[in-house]
Motif scaffolding. Structure first.
Motif, PDB file in Angstrom:
ATOM      1  N   PRO A 106       0.831  -1.214   0.000  1.00 47.13           N
ATOM      2  CA  PRO A 106       0.000   0.000   0.000  1.00 47.13           C
ATOM      3  C   PRO A 106       0.862   1.260   0.000  1.00 47.13           C
ATOM      4  CG  PRO A 106      -0.714  -1.530   1.715  1.00 47.13           C
ATOM      5  CD  PRO A 106       0.556  -2.088   1.154  1.00 47.13           C
ATOM      6  N   ALA A 107       0.359   2.300  -0.639  1.00 53.51           N
ATOM      7  CA  ALA A 107       0.996   3.626  -0.644  1.00 53.51           C
ATOM      8  C   ALA A 107       2.460   3.585  -1.093  1.00 53.51           C
ATOM      9  CB  ALA A 107       0.870   4.277   0.736  1.00 53.51           C
ATOM     10  N   SER A 108       2.769   2.744  -2.094  1.00 53.60           N
ATOM     11  CA  SER A 108       4.168   2.589  -2.515  1.00 53.60           C
ATOM     12  C   SER A 108       4.426   3.036  -3.952  1.00 53.60           C
ATOM     13  CB  SER A 108       4.567   1.121  -2.388  1.00 53.60           C
ATOM     14  OG  SER A 108       3.824   0.323  -3.309  1.00 53.60           O
ATOM     15  N   VAL A 109       3.400   3.468  -4.674  1.00 52.48           N
ATOM     16  CA  VAL A 109       3.520   3.687  -6.121  1.00 52.48           C
ATOM     17  C   VAL A 109       3.400   5.183  -6.438  1.00 52.48           C
ATOM     18  CG1 VAL A 109       2.349   3.223  -8.320  1.00 52.48           C
ATOM     19  CG2 VAL A 109       2.639   1.376  -6.649  1.00 52.48           C
ATOM     20  N   ASP A 110       4.279   5.661  -7.350  1.00 51.70           N
ATOM     21  CA  ASP A 110       4.220   7.071  -7.763  1.00 51.70           C
ATOM     22  C   ASP A 110       3.205   7.301  -8.868  1.00 51.70           C
ATOM     23  OD1 ASP A 110       6.489   8.080  -6.169  1.00 51.70           O
ATOM     24  OD2 ASP A 110       7.651   6.697  -7.418  1.00 51.70           O
ATOM     25  N   LEU A 111       3.109   6.322  -9.767  1.00 56.11           N
ATOM     26  CA  LEU A 111       2.236   6.492 -10.939  1.00 56.11           C
ATOM     27  C   LEU A 111       1.600   5.144 -11.255  1.00 56.11           C
ATOM     28  CD1 LEU A 111       1.269   8.095 -13.472  1.00 56.11           C
ATOM     29  CD2 LEU A 111       3.404   7.383 -14.594  1.00 56.11           C
ATOM     30  N   VAL A 112       0.279   5.119 -11.279  1.00 55.66           N
ATOM     31  CA  VAL A 112      -0.414   3.878 -11.630  1.00 55.66           C
ATOM     32  C   VAL A 112      -1.162   4.085 -12.945  1.00 55.66           C
ATOM     33  CG1 VAL A 112      -2.515   4.362 -10.269  1.00 55.66           C
ATOM     34  CG2 VAL A 112      -1.903   2.039 -10.785  1.00 55.66           C
ATOM     35  N   LEU A 113      -1.024   3.101 -13.829  1.00 54.43           N
ATOM     36  CA  LEU A 113      -1.741   3.114 -15.105  1.00 54.43           C
ATOM     37  C   LEU A 113      -2.813   2.029 -15.065  1.00 54.43           C
ATOM     38  CD1 LEU A 113       0.875   4.652 -15.853  1.00 54.43           C
ATOM     39  CD2 LEU A 113       0.942   3.381 -17.991  1.00 54.43           C
ATOM     40  N   CYS A 114      -3.966   2.335 -15.599  1.00 54.68           N
ATOM     41  CA  CYS A 114      -5.029   1.341 -15.731  1.00 54.68           C
ATOM     42  C   CYS A 114      -5.764   1.675 -17.028  1.00 54.68           C
ATOM     43  CB  CYS A 114      -5.953   1.382 -14.519  1.00 54.68           C
ATOM     44  SG  CYS A 114      -7.212   0.085 -14.541  1.00 54.68           S
ATOM     45  N   HIS A 115      -5.284   1.093 -18.114  1.00 56.97           N
ATOM     46  CA  HIS A 115      -5.754   1.463 -19.455  1.00 56.97           C
ATOM     47  C   HIS A 115      -6.561   0.334 -20.078  1.00 56.97           C
ATOM     48  CE1 HIS A 115      -2.166   4.495 -20.060  1.00 56.97           C
ATOM     49  NE2 HIS A 115      -3.016   4.870 -19.112  1.00 56.97           N
ATOM     50  N   ALA A 116      -7.790   0.640 -20.458  1.00 54.59           N
ATOM     51  CA  ALA A 116      -8.646  -0.326 -21.175  1.00 54.59           C
ATOM     52  C   ALA A 116      -8.908  -1.579 -20.358  1.00 54.59           C
ATOM     53  CB  ALA A 116      -8.026  -0.666 -22.543  1.00 54.59           C
ATOM     54  N   VAL A 117      -9.117  -1.393 -19.063  1.00 54.86           N
ATOM     55  CA  VAL A 117      -9.353  -2.521 -18.152  1.00 54.86           C
ATOM     56  C   VAL A 117     -10.700  -2.384 -17.432  1.00 54.86           C
ATOM     57  CG1 VAL A 117      -8.514  -3.667 -16.058  1.00 54.86           C
ATOM     58  CG2 VAL A 117      -6.884  -2.902 -17.795  1.00 54.86           C
ATOM     59  N   LEU A 118     -11.056  -1.173 -17.021  1.00 55.75           N
ATOM     60  CA  LEU A 118     -12.260  -1.015 -16.195  1.00 55.75           C
ATOM     61  C   LEU A 118     -13.534  -1.392 -16.941  1.00 55.75           C
ATOM     62  CD1 LEU A 118     -11.403   2.291 -14.310  1.00 55.75           C
ATOM     63  CD2 LEU A 118     -11.122  -0.083 -13.541  1.00 55.75           C
ATOM     64  N   GLU A 119     -13.472  -1.443 -18.272  1.00 52.63           N
ATOM     65  CA  GLU A 119     -14.655  -1.831 -19.041  1.00 52.63           C
ATOM     66  C   GLU A 119     -14.821  -3.342 -19.142  1.00 52.63           C
ATOM     67  OE1 GLU A 119     -11.926  -0.130 -19.798  1.00 52.63           O
ATOM     68  OE2 GLU A 119     -12.047   0.519 -21.874  1.00 52.63           O
ATOM     69  N   VAL A 120     -13.798  -4.107 -18.683  1.00 49.71           N
ATOM     70  CA  VAL A 120     -13.905  -5.570 -18.798  1.00 49.71           C
ATOM     71  C   VAL A 120     -13.955  -6.289 -17.450  1.00 49.71           C
ATOM     72  CG1 VAL A 120     -12.823  -5.636 -21.079  1.00 49.71           C
ATOM     73  CG2 VAL A 120     -11.388  -5.890 -19.046  1.00 49.71           C
ATOM     74  N   VAL A 121     -13.616  -5.615 -16.356  1.00 50.18           N
ATOM     75  CA  VAL A 121     -13.608  -6.303 -15.062  1.00 50.18           C
ATOM     76  C   VAL A 121     -15.046  -6.498 -14.548  1.00 50.18           C
ATOM     77  CG1 VAL A 121     -11.314  -5.487 -14.420  1.00 50.18           C
ATOM     78  CG2 VAL A 121     -13.328  -4.145 -13.783  1.00 50.18           C
ATOM     79  N   ASP A 122     -15.191  -7.416 -13.563  1.00 50.56           N
ATOM     80  CA  ASP A 122     -16.525  -7.680 -13.014  1.00 50.56           C
ATOM     81  C   ASP A 122     -17.130  -6.414 -12.442  1.00 50.56           C
ATOM     82  OD1 ASP A 122     -16.235 -10.308 -13.665  1.00 50.56           O
ATOM     83  OD2 ASP A 122     -15.551 -10.932 -11.680  1.00 50.56           O
ATOM     84  N   ASP A 123     -16.338  -5.714 -11.629  1.00 54.42           N
ATOM     85  CA  ASP A 123     -16.840  -4.522 -10.946  1.00 54.42           C
ATOM     86  C   ASP A 123     -15.709  -3.489 -10.886  1.00 54.42           C
ATOM     87  OD1 ASP A 123     -17.872  -2.597  -9.314  1.00 54.42           O
ATOM     88  OD2 ASP A 123     -18.351  -3.935  -7.640  1.00 54.42           O
TER      89      ASP A 123
END
Ligand code: SAM
Length: 248
Positions: free
Chosen positions: A100-117
């Motif tokens: 937790p709280a260890s990342v400077d930059l997180v990418l999440c590209h073209a994923v939220l439209e395919v996950v369950d929730d």
């Protein structure tokens, strides 16, 4: 179809140029720093490998072992295998994979439209960010899908997409949901992230004949950049890019 800014720079296409512009501005805030980057659903490393080449440490968490194998090959070929870590896992189980709280930059590209929730995934993204860390989130846009289906003559599908609360068109749809500017921003805000910028990605690219897109590639990239931040063009792009920050 590509404009390459330099030997070490990522290839710039209508699909990537706007996102790279936003990421470049974030990287330039700390030019000498080696950032800790996490790419959730990063696939074969289209963003992870250029970020590693730019000197950052990148972890890719992806559900697909095949994608991760391709990522590892790509990283090795680029000479950055030591700065790219491939982790098989689920986006909503990040807490067990990343400190937790260890990342400077997180990418999440073209994923939220395919996950369950999408809500627990965004919450997990926020949880791994350091205070002040940034999130680059790319999601499918509903408006472009409605227009595209209608222009291809599928008015019933366009109507279903426009009416469905999730922006999907039934069991045969390849995506579980699509977003409007407001729904995407609300999703990130609900996880405690402050949305700083929203751009449209592929405002025109998917609408043009290939001969135009390929024949005038540089002009198209420039026009995509010009339109990306401005309504109404931003709002009808194939994808919406949200850049958000965990409050410091
Ligand atoms: C459409 S691809 C996008 C790849 C890359 N982010 C890009 O923009 O080119 C979606 C990726 O998300 C991964 N994925 C799908 N569901 C996931 C989940 N629940 N957790 C982690 N990765 C997931 C897939 O394996 C795939 O690599």
């Amino acid at each position: 179809m590509e404009q390459t800014p330099g030997p070490a720079g990522p290839p710039l296409t209508p699909r990537t140029a706007v996102v790279w512009s936003v990421l470049r501005a974030e990287l330039d805030r700390r030019p000498a720093a080696e950032l800790t980057v996490l790419d959730v659903g990063g696939g074969t490393g289209g963003f992870a490998v250029p970020l590693a080449r730019a000197g950052h440490r990148v972890t890719v968490v992806d559900a697909s072992p095949d994608a991760l194998a391709a990522l590892s090959r790509r990283a090795a070929e680029a000479g950055v295998a030591g700065r790219v870590r491939a982790v098989q896992g689920d986006g909503d189980a990040l807490a067990g994979l990343i400190e937790p709280a260890s990342v400077d930059l997180v990418l999440c590209h073209a994923v939220l439209e395919v996950v369950d929730d999408p809500a627990p995934v965004v919450s997990a993204l926020a949880g791994v960010l350091r205070p002040g860390g940034a999130a680059s989130v790319l999601v499918a846009g509903r408006a472009a899908a409605v227009l595209g289906r209608a222009m291809n003559g599928h008015l019933d599908v366009a109507a279903a997409l426009a009416a469905d609360p999730a922006g999907a068109a039934g069991a045969r749809d390849t995506l579980r949901r699509r977003f409007d500017v407001e729904s995407a921003a609300a999703l990130l805000a609900a996880a405690g992230l402050t949305v700083e910028e929203i751009h449209g990605v592929r405002v025109l690219a998917d609408l043009l004949p290939a001969a135009v897109a390929d024949g005038q590639a540089a002009a198209l990239v420039e026009l995509e950049r010009t339109l990306a931040a401005r309504a109404p063009w931003r709002d009808v792009a194939a994808q919406l890019h949200l850049f958000a920050r965990r409050p410091a």
